[in-house]
Design a protein around this motif. Structure first.
Motif, mmCIF file in Angstrom:
data_model
loop_
_atom_site.group_PDB
_atom_site.id
_atom_site.type_symbol
_atom_site.label_atom_id
_atom_site.label_comp_id
_atom_site.label_asym_id
_atom_site.label_seq_id
_atom_site.Cartn_x
_atom_site.Cartn_y
_atom_site.Cartn_z
ATOM 1 N N ALA A 155 54.834 50.494 31.851
ATOM 2 C CA ALA A 155 56.088 50.386 31.107
ATOM 3 C C ALA A 155 57.106 49.524 31.847
ATOM 4 C CB ALA A 155 56.659 51.778 30.844
ATOM 5 N N SER A 156 57.183 49.673 33.157
ATOM 6 C CA SER A 156 58.215 48.996 33.944
ATOM 7 C C SER A 156 57.892 47.527 34.177
ATOM 8 C CB SER A 156 58.391 49.717 35.279
ATOM 9 O OG SER A 156 58.739 51.079 35.082
ATOM 10 N N ILE A 157 56.639 47.237 34.507
ATOM 11 C CA ILE A 157 56.251 45.850 34.774
ATOM 12 C C ILE A 157 56.348 45.020 33.504
ATOM 13 C CG2 ILE A 157 54.372 44.323 35.494
ATOM 14 C CD1 ILE A 157 53.417 46.713 37.290
ATOM 15 N N LEU A 158 55.850 45.551 32.380
ATOM 16 C CA LEU A 158 55.934 44.803 31.125
ATOM 17 C C LEU A 158 57.387 44.543 30.739
ATOM 18 C CD1 LEU A 158 53.087 46.434 28.999
ATOM 19 C CD2 LEU A 158 53.095 44.157 30.035
ATOM 20 N N ALA A 159 58.264 45.499 31.043
ATOM 21 C CA ALA A 159 59.683 45.320 30.716
ATOM 22 C C ALA A 159 60.305 44.185 31.517
ATOM 23 C CB ALA A 159 60.439 46.622 30.972
ATOM 24 N N LEU A 160 59.928 44.063 32.780
ATOM 25 C CA LEU A 160 60.600 43.126 33.684
ATOM 26 C C LEU A 160 59.852 41.814 33.896
ATOM 27 C CD1 LEU A 160 61.728 45.700 36.394
ATOM 28 C CD2 LEU A 160 63.244 44.433 34.862
ATOM 29 N N ALA A 161 58.589 41.755 33.534
ATOM 30 C CA ALA A 161 57.749 40.593 33.864
ATOM 31 C C ALA A 161 58.345 39.253 33.434
ATOM 32 C CB ALA A 161 56.351 40.779 33.273
ATOM 33 N N PRO A 162 58.816 39.093 32.201
ATOM 34 C CA PRO A 162 59.348 37.779 31.815
ATOM 35 C C PRO A 162 60.535 37.333 32.671
ATOM 36 C CG PRO A 162 58.862 39.075 29.873
ATOM 37 C CD PRO A 162 58.755 40.008 31.048
ATOM 38 N N LEU A 163 61.380 38.275 33.057
ATOM 39 C CA LEU A 163 62.544 37.935 33.880
ATOM 40 C C LEU A 163 62.131 37.526 35.283
ATOM 41 C CD1 LEU A 163 64.906 40.869 32.819
ATOM 42 C CD2 LEU A 163 64.952 38.506 31.974
ATOM 43 N N LEU A 164 61.170 38.260 35.872
ATOM 44 C CA LEU A 164 60.737 37.946 37.231
ATOM 45 C C LEU A 164 59.889 36.685 37.258
ATOM 46 C CD1 LEU A 164 61.480 39.664 39.748
ATOM 47 C CD2 LEU A 164 61.745 40.902 37.625
ATOM 48 N N LYS A 165 59.067 36.498 36.245
ATOM 49 C CA LYS A 165 58.229 35.298 36.207
ATOM 50 C C LYS A 165 59.077 34.037 36.114
ATOM 51 C CE LYS A 165 54.047 33.488 34.001
ATOM 52 N NZ LYS A 165 53.005 33.724 32.974
ATOM 53 N N ASN A 166 60.230 34.139 35.489
ATOM 54 C CA ASN A 166 61.137 32.998 35.360
ATOM 55 C C ASN A 166 62.253 33.006 36.395
ATOM 56 O OD1 ASN A 166 60.459 31.350 32.727
ATOM 57 N ND2 ASN A 166 60.084 33.509 32.235
ATOM 58 N N ASN A 167 62.128 33.916 37.377
ATOM 59 C CA ASN A 167 63.067 33.940 38.508
ATOM 60 C C ASN A 167 64.522 34.070 38.060
ATOM 61 O OD1 ASN A 167 63.533 33.946 41.286
ATOM 62 N ND2 ASN A 167 63.793 31.725 41.399
ATOM 63 N N LEU A 168 64.748 34.992 37.111
ATOM 64 C CA LEU A 168 66.080 35.143 36.529
ATOM 65 C C LEU A 168 66.892 36.293 37.129
ATOM 66 C CD1 LEU A 168 65.234 34.559 32.755
ATOM 67 C CD2 LEU A 168 66.159 32.922 34.402
ATOM 68 N N LEU A 169 66.245 37.150 37.944
ATOM 69 C CA LEU A 169 66.939 38.308 38.500
ATOM 70 C C LEU A 169 67.138 38.172 39.996
ATOM 71 C CD1 LEU A 169 65.262 41.404 36.770
ATOM 72 C CD2 LEU A 169 67.372 40.220 36.134
ATOM 73 N N MET A 170 68.262 38.692 40.476
ATOM 74 C CA MET A 170 68.453 38.819 41.916
ATOM 75 C C MET A 170 67.428 39.835 42.427
ATOM 76 S SD MET A 170 72.588 38.759 42.310
ATOM 77 C CE MET A 170 73.550 37.361 41.719
ATOM 78 N N GLU A 171 66.669 39.416 43.428
ATOM 79 C CA GLU A 171 65.501 40.194 43.848
ATOM 80 C C GLU A 171 65.841 41.586 44.383
ATOM 81 O OE1 GLU A 171 64.237 35.971 43.665
ATOM 82 O OE2 GLU A 171 66.008 37.027 44.459
ATOM 83 N N ASP A 172 67.035 41.770 44.915
ATOM 84 C CA ASP A 172 67.396 43.065 45.501
ATOM 85 C C ASP A 172 68.242 43.918 44.565
ATOM 86 O OD1 ASP A 172 69.689 41.572 45.542
ATOM 87 O OD2 ASP A 172 70.214 42.002 47.632
ATOM 88 N N SER A 173 68.283 43.564 43.279
ATOM 89 C CA SER A 173 69.189 44.255 42.359
ATOM 90 C C SER A 173 68.486 45.205 41.387
ATOM 91 C CB SER A 173 69.971 43.222 41.531
ATOM 92 O OG SER A 173 69.115 42.573 40.587
ATOM 93 N N ILE A 174 67.162 45.344 41.488
ATOM 94 C CA ILE A 174 66.403 46.017 40.430
ATOM 95 C C ILE A 174 66.362 47.532 40.626
ATOM 96 C CG2 ILE A 174 64.161 46.184 39.285
ATOM 97 C CD1 ILE A 174 63.677 43.266 40.222
ATOM 98 N N LEU A 175 66.751 48.232 39.580
ATOM 99 C CA LEU A 175 66.673 49.695 39.522
ATOM 100 C C LEU A 175 65.865 50.071 38.288
ATOM 101 C CD1 LEU A 175 70.457 50.547 40.089
ATOM 102 C CD2 LEU A 175 68.676 50.460 41.844
ATOM 103 N N ILE A 176 64.968 51.049 38.447
ATOM 104 C CA ILE A 176 64.173 51.534 37.322
ATOM 105 C C ILE A 176 64.379 53.028 37.184
ATOM 106 C CG2 ILE A 176 61.862 51.794 36.354
ATOM 107 C CD1 ILE A 176 61.029 49.328 38.006
ATOM 108 N N ASP A 177 64.849 53.440 36.030
ATOM 109 C CA ASP A 177 65.064 54.851 35.705
ATOM 110 C C ASP A 177 64.100 55.185 34.574
ATOM 111 O OD1 ASP A 177 66.308 57.008 33.929
ATOM 112 O OD2 ASP A 177 67.619 57.125 35.671
ATOM 113 N N ALA A 178 63.085 55.988 34.856
ATOM 114 C CA ALA A 178 62.029 56.229 33.873
ATOM 115 C C ALA A 178 61.828 57.719 33.619
ATOM 116 C CB ALA A 178 60.719 55.609 34.349
ATOM 117 N N LYS A 179 61.420 58.028 32.398
ATOM 118 C CA LYS A 179 61.236 59.422 31.996
ATOM 119 C C LYS A 179 59.884 59.580 31.312
ATOM 120 C CE LYS A 179 66.204 60.012 31.581
ATOM 121 N NZ LYS A 179 66.473 58.711 32.227
ATOM 122 N N SER A 180 59.178 60.668 31.650
ATOM 123 C CA SER A 180 57.825 60.881 31.144
ATOM 124 C C SER A 180 57.657 62.264 30.549
ATOM 125 C CB SER A 180 56.810 60.705 32.280
ATOM 126 O OG SER A 180 55.501 61.040 31.854
ATOM 127 N N GLY A 181 56.778 62.336 29.567
ATOM 128 C CA GLY A 181 56.358 63.619 29.027
ATOM 129 C C GLY A 181 55.466 64.361 30.015
#
Length: 345
Positions: A155-181
């Protein structure tokens, strides 16, 4: 017909895998194996299979002599339990898809640090292909060993992959808040997942220490071409299925929502199982399916982007993705056996 064997068939991920394999038009189930239910009919363990699959689960010690009868082996076992089975299958010329964690981390020292066990086959970890179908399809086609991704990482990699592949995010700024059943915790009895313990409650767990962290960092670093270190916090919510991953990052430059959408469309526009939605994803729209729904919002005030993704943890997060990978490996239509949409309510 593709002849398959499943080890760990009676856990939640294993059962979901068997459900999909049983309905797959190109598959014949040769054997099911279980640590806890060897010698019992599968339909006596999961009675929804009554009159559909009455195959007897074999004992674990019978697996070795049965491996040579199959084309592909699925292992759905706790970490550290798949090593020997995978090695023996590969030696017999059998392809393997491991739904566990044993071959997901390329660096076995990092694996040992996070999973607290020694890795027995570092050479196999180098050989394994990380089975995130949409991102590694070409490698999966020719692989003999697939490390099926974890549910939170999917879920997390698919969400962020396009942004990281295109180098659009500051590398030290990523936070992931995830919830599971709760099914993500497995079928084994645990006090913390008893109904009275988790109903009417939500809790964070594995804070700053969850084992999926290095898996997510590894794959995002490969996409970005530089090392990514992030904060990942999972939560348990009182529902059977589903993962909602909310990912935050600081954009390197000001981009409009349409510009960001085009970035996602360029990568996922033709994907069968990725749905880019204007509405924010909800787990109920992907439950029982292999879809990953993704949407985003830009916070112009802070310069951050918030990407939200939803999957079914037992489907796209485990068994559904394993079937998708099998289809790719055997040159089948990728959607075969996976043409399922969520049932509501």
């Amino acid at each position: 017909m593709i002849k398959v064997g499943v080890i760990g068939a009676t856990g939640y991920a294993g059962q979901q895998l068997v459900w999909l394999l049983n309905n797959h038009p190109e598959v014949e189930i040769e054997f099911l194996a279980s640590h806890s239910y060897g010698g019992e009919a599968f339909s006596s363990i999961y009675r929804n299979f009554n009159k559909f699959l009455n195959k007897i689960s074999i004992e674990i010690n019978e697996v070795e002599k049965s491996i040579k009868k199959i084309d592909i082996l699925f292992t759905a076992l706790p970490h550290g339990k798949s090593f020997e089975f995978v090695q023996k299958a590969l030696e017999s010329g059998v392809k393997v898809i491991d739904l566990g964690a044993d071959f997901r981390i390329n660096d076995t020292e990092i694996f040992s640090e996070w999973y607290k066990i020694d890795h027995r086959y570092p050479d196999l970890s180098k050989e394994a292909v990380y089975g995130l179908s949409e991102l590694n399809r070409d490698k999966i086609k020719d692989s003999k060993l697939i490390a099926n991704p974890g549910c939170y990482p999917t879920a997390s990699i698919l969400a962020l992959a396009p942004l990281l592949k295109n180098n659009l995010l500051m590398e030290d700024s990523i936070l992931i808040d995830a919830k599971s059943g709760v099914s993500g915790a497995g079928r084994g009895a645990k006090v913390q997942t008893l109904y009275a313990e988790c109903n009417e409650s939500i809790k964070a767990y594995g804070v700053a220490s969850h084992r999926h962290t290095p898996e997510i960092e590894q794959e995002l670093s490969i996409l970005n071409g530089s090392e990514i270190t992030l904060t990942f916090t999972p939560h348990l919510v009182p529902m059977n299925r589903g993962i909602l991953s909310v990912c935050y990052g600081k954009l390197k430059e000001k981009l409009s929502e349409n510009e960001i959408f085009q970035v996602y469309k360029a990568i996922y526009g033709d994907e069968n199982f990725i749905r880019l939605t204007k509405e924010l994803p909800e787990t109920r729209w992907v439950k029982n399916s292999n879809f990953c729904d993704i949407s985003f919002r830009i916070d112009k005030r802070t310069g951050r982007i918030i990407v939200v993704s939803a999957i079914d943890n037992l489907m796209k997060g485990a068994a559904g993705q394993a079937i998708q990978n099998m289809n790719i490996m055997f040159g089948l239509k990728e959607t075969k056996g996976l043409d399922l949409i969520s049932m509501v309510p």
